[in-house]
Design a protein around this motif. Structure first.
Motif, short mmCIF file in Angstrom:
data_model
loop_
_atom_site.label_atom_id
_atom_site.label_comp_id
_atom_site.label_asym_id
_atom_site.label_seq_id
_atom_site.Cartn_x
_atom_site.Cartn_y
_atom_site.Cartn_z
N LEU A 58 0.86 -1.18 0.00
CA LEU A 58 0.00 0.00 0.00
C LEU A 58 0.90 1.23 0.00
CD1 LEU A 58 -2.79 -1.09 2.52
CD2 LEU A 58 -2.66 -1.46 0.05
N GLY A 59 0.34 2.38 0.34
CA GLY A 59 1.16 3.59 0.39
C GLY A 59 1.14 4.37 -0.90
N LEU A 60 2.30 4.79 -1.38
CA LEU A 60 2.44 5.68 -2.53
C LEU A 60 2.42 4.86 -3.81
CD1 LEU A 60 3.87 7.06 0.03
CD2 LEU A 60 4.95 8.54 -1.64
N TRP A 61 1.28 4.87 -4.50
CA TRP A 61 1.13 4.13 -5.74
C TRP A 61 1.59 5.00 -6.91
CZ3 TRP A 61 -3.52 0.23 -6.11
CH2 TRP A 61 -3.38 -0.72 -5.09
N ALA A 62 1.12 4.71 -8.10
CA ALA A 62 1.68 5.31 -9.31
C ALA A 62 1.54 6.82 -9.34
CB ALA A 62 0.99 4.71 -10.54
N PRO A 63 2.65 7.56 -9.49
CA PRO A 63 2.60 9.01 -9.60
C PRO A 63 2.59 9.46 -11.06
CG PRO A 63 4.86 8.34 -9.31
CD PRO A 63 4.03 7.06 -9.40
N SER A 64 2.34 10.74 -11.25
CA SER A 64 2.52 11.36 -12.56
C SER A 64 3.20 12.70 -12.34
CB SER A 64 1.17 11.55 -13.26
OG SER A 64 1.35 12.23 -14.51
N ILE A 65 4.13 13.06 -13.23
CA ILE A 65 4.85 14.33 -13.11
C ILE A 65 4.61 15.15 -14.37
CG2 ILE A 65 7.01 13.33 -14.01
CD1 ILE A 65 8.50 15.28 -12.11
N ARG A 66 4.33 16.44 -14.18
CA ARG A 66 4.10 17.35 -15.30
C ARG A 66 4.77 18.70 -15.00
NH1 ARG A 66 3.43 13.26 -17.45
NH2 ARG A 66 1.56 12.48 -18.53
N TYR A 67 5.13 19.41 -16.08
CA TYR A 67 5.75 20.72 -15.99
C TYR A 67 4.87 21.73 -16.72
CZ TYR A 67 9.17 24.47 -16.75
OH TYR A 67 9.81 25.68 -16.79
N HIS A 68 4.52 22.83 -16.04
CA HIS A 68 3.63 23.82 -16.65
C HIS A 68 3.95 25.20 -16.10
CE1 HIS A 68 0.06 25.50 -18.48
NE2 HIS A 68 -0.34 25.97 -17.31
N ASN A 69 4.28 26.12 -17.01
CA ASN A 69 4.51 27.52 -16.66
C ASN A 69 5.50 27.69 -15.49
OD1 ASN A 69 2.85 28.39 -18.70
ND2 ASN A 69 1.10 28.86 -17.38
N GLY A 70 6.62 26.98 -15.57
CA GLY A 70 7.67 27.15 -14.58
C GLY A 70 7.49 26.39 -13.28
N LEU A 71 6.46 25.55 -13.20
CA LEU A 71 6.20 24.80 -11.98
C LEU A 71 6.07 23.32 -12.30
CD1 LEU A 71 5.74 25.48 -8.95
CD2 LEU A 71 3.28 25.40 -9.41
N PHE A 72 6.64 22.49 -11.43
CA PHE A 72 6.51 21.04 -11.57
C PHE A 72 5.39 20.55 -10.64
CE2 PHE A 72 10.73 21.88 -13.10
CZ PHE A 72 10.89 20.99 -14.16
N TYR A 73 4.62 19.61 -11.15
CA TYR A 73 3.50 19.04 -10.42
C TYR A 73 3.67 17.52 -10.36
CZ TYR A 73 1.06 23.46 -11.56
OH TYR A 73 0.70 24.77 -11.71
N ILE A 74 3.46 16.95 -9.19
CA ILE A 74 3.32 15.50 -9.06
C ILE A 74 1.95 15.24 -8.44
CG2 ILE A 74 4.06 13.43 -7.81
CD1 ILE A 74 6.92 14.35 -8.08
#
Length: 529
Positions: free
Chosen positions: A73-89
């Motif tokens: 359990l815990g931290l399953w599949a992440p996704s990372i994206r970059y938009h307008n100078g900011l990274f998102y997970i």
């Protein structure tokens, strides 16, 4: 290996469910990590082949409550994206069972090396493997999977979409189902990623579950929330038609990226099984692979190689070679921070190790917690990344009571592992190899240690199994036990999602202790790629 090719896997060992993004000429990748801390390892590359770890998405206990979850359990599949100078997970934290509580949260950072923000949970976001999409008009969307409330068949899941407020990260408006599994009778569709290409919105999903029937499928629509057309030649990637003992098996769960030179590449997970023990097993867990892909004239993606599958050797991307920092094969513990490779099981409320109490050594304090319970034991481990390897530990430890022990541990989870520890018995130090199988502890071998002082513990792996040695200098290898069953650490023994970990372990077995073990250095050497 041909100088114009690279060798899969891209990241060997337990690095599953990769997600990737590009910022300018730099590429960033993140993988799942389940209960291990720090969590969500983040990698950087400029050529898509040579990667170096630069940080973790979850690097502080204050960011996220791990809730003492069991290993898968815990931290399953992440996704990372970059938009307008900011990274998102965006990531799903799973607790209370695999299909029970699923909390989806977002973290952000200006620098992907960190620090990352505290987790912002998306209220009402159920399902797993969520991802973000930023449209040309500035709108931000959430794509996730859901379990159909009135299923028509086993594993009947679907994909839904909802706009997000870009400031609060909360849903705006109503969610829209964009892929109900009925169209394809798909089982366990998950891991949705949306891309915009040539006027179409494309949706890529994983299907079939993460083992035997794993695959990558895709659909498209002219509008982001419309009726998605299924690719007529799905799955676009799968090894489900091949033997489970193929060199690379159970591939799926993909993300794609376009290079600055217009090439497209897909990262995805797969496993490298071994045989000889009653069927295909894999101790390395699910690993990260990469294949070239191309947009065909009909507007659909296909794998751009000769056989359309994931191969051990693939051509290089059309990018300048990037010399990443080398990953370590030994650690002398001379830094004031732990190497990125070392993980604990859950975050510790208080550190159970020190790099400063004895400079040049890692001091591991004995804790009352034990490896065979769901807890946070005094364990620091790294992934097993090769089928054949040697790992050696230089340890100073004087047990003061019979309940104190320290040494090495080879871990699949709390129910399946080996401990290789020094303890006190009848007034003398002994070395004990213990197997834990479904919580039942069995001593496999034991020997007295006739010398005081430092002991060197060595673990090797070959096609015959694990082998355990010890000595009183680094070139002495006295055999304690050989051909120890490797399948105990196979991901299949508990239908687990993680891979084997190898590391340092110390416990006082539910009793208070102020003792500690000092590890001067650790060597990990691969016997094959």
């Amino acid at each position: 290996m041909n100088q114009k090719t690279f060798q899969n896997p891209l990241k060997s060992g337990f690095y599953p469910e990769p997600a990737i993004c590009r910022g300018g000429e730099d590429y960033y990748m993140v993988t799942s990590s389940f209960v291990y801390f720090p969590g969500l390892p983040i990698f950087h590359s400029k050529d898509l082949v040579h990667w170096e770890q630069i940080g973790h998405g979850i690097h502080s206990p204050e960011q996220l409550d791990y809730k003492n979850c069991e290993t898968s359990l815990g931290l399953w599949a992440p996704s990372i994206r970059y938009h307008n100078g900011l990274f998102y997970i965006i990531n799903t934290f799973v607790s209370e069972g695999r299909e029970a509580r699923r909390d989806n949260y977002i973290i952000t950072a200006k620098n992907p090396a960190g620090p990352w923000s505290k987790a912002c949970f998306v209220e009402g976001a159920d399902g797993i493997d969520s991802s973000l999409f930023f449209d040309d008009d500035g709108k931000m969307y959430y794509a996730g999977n859901y379990i159909v409330s009135d299923p028509v068949y086993e594993g009947h899941h679907g994909i839904y979409l909802c706009e997000l407020d870009p400031e609060t990260f909360q849903f705006k408006g109503e969610r829209t189902v964009i892929w109900n599994g009925l169209k394809t009778r798909s089982k366990w569709i998950e891991a949705p990623h949306i891309y915009k290409h040539d006027g179409w919105y494309y949706l890529i999903v994983a299907e079939g579950g993460t083992f035997t029937n794993h695959s990558v499928m895709m659909a498209r629509c002219r509008t982001i929330d419309g009726d998605y057309e299924i690719c007529p030649r799905h799955p676009i990637v799968s090894h489900r038609h091949m033997s489970l003992m193929s060199e690379i098996s159970v591939v799926g769960h993909a993300d794609i990226v376009e290079t600055q030179n217009g090439e497209w590449w897909m990262v995805l997970l797969g496993v490298r099984p071994y045989d000889g023990f009653g069927g295909p097993h894999f101790n390395l867990g699910r690993e990260t692979f990469m294949v070239p892909v191309v947009w065909e004239s009909d507007g659909w993606l296909r794998v751009d190689n000769e056989n359309g599958i994931v191969n051990r050797e693939e051509r290089l991307p059309d990018l300048p070679v990037y010399l990443a920092s080398p990953s370590f094969c030994s650690d002398n513990f001379e830094s004031d921070t732990l190497n990125f490779c070392w993980n604990s099981i859950h975050p510790a409320a208080e550190p159970f190790w020190s790099l400063t109490d004895r400079p040049g050594c890692l001091r591991l304090f004995l804790r009352e917690e034990v490896m065979h319970e769901i807890c946070t034991p005094a364990f620091l481990g790294r992934r097993q990344q090769h089928k054949n390897f040697r790992m050696q530990f230089a340890m100073d430890f004087r047990p003061e009571a019979e309940y104190e022990e320290a040494g090495a541990a080879l871990v699949q989870d709390d129910r399946y592992h080996y401990t290789y520890t020094v303890r006190r018995k009848d007034g003398a130090r002994v070395l004990t190899l213990t197997k834990v199988k479904n919580h039942v502890r069995t001593v496999l071998a034991e020997t007295p240690l006739e010398q005081d002082g430092r002991v060197y513990l060595t673990v090797t792996a070959t096609p015959e199994g694990y082998h355990f040695y010890y000595g009183f200098c680094d070139q002495e290898f006295r055999l304690l036990c050989k051909n120890v069953d490797p399948t105990l650490l196979s991901s299949l023994v508990n239908e687990g999602f993680t891979g084997a970990y190898l590391g340092m372990y110390a416990t006082s077995n539910h009793k208070a202790s102020g003792n500690y073990a000092d590890f001067d250095w650790i060597l990990y050497e691969a016997a094959e790629s």
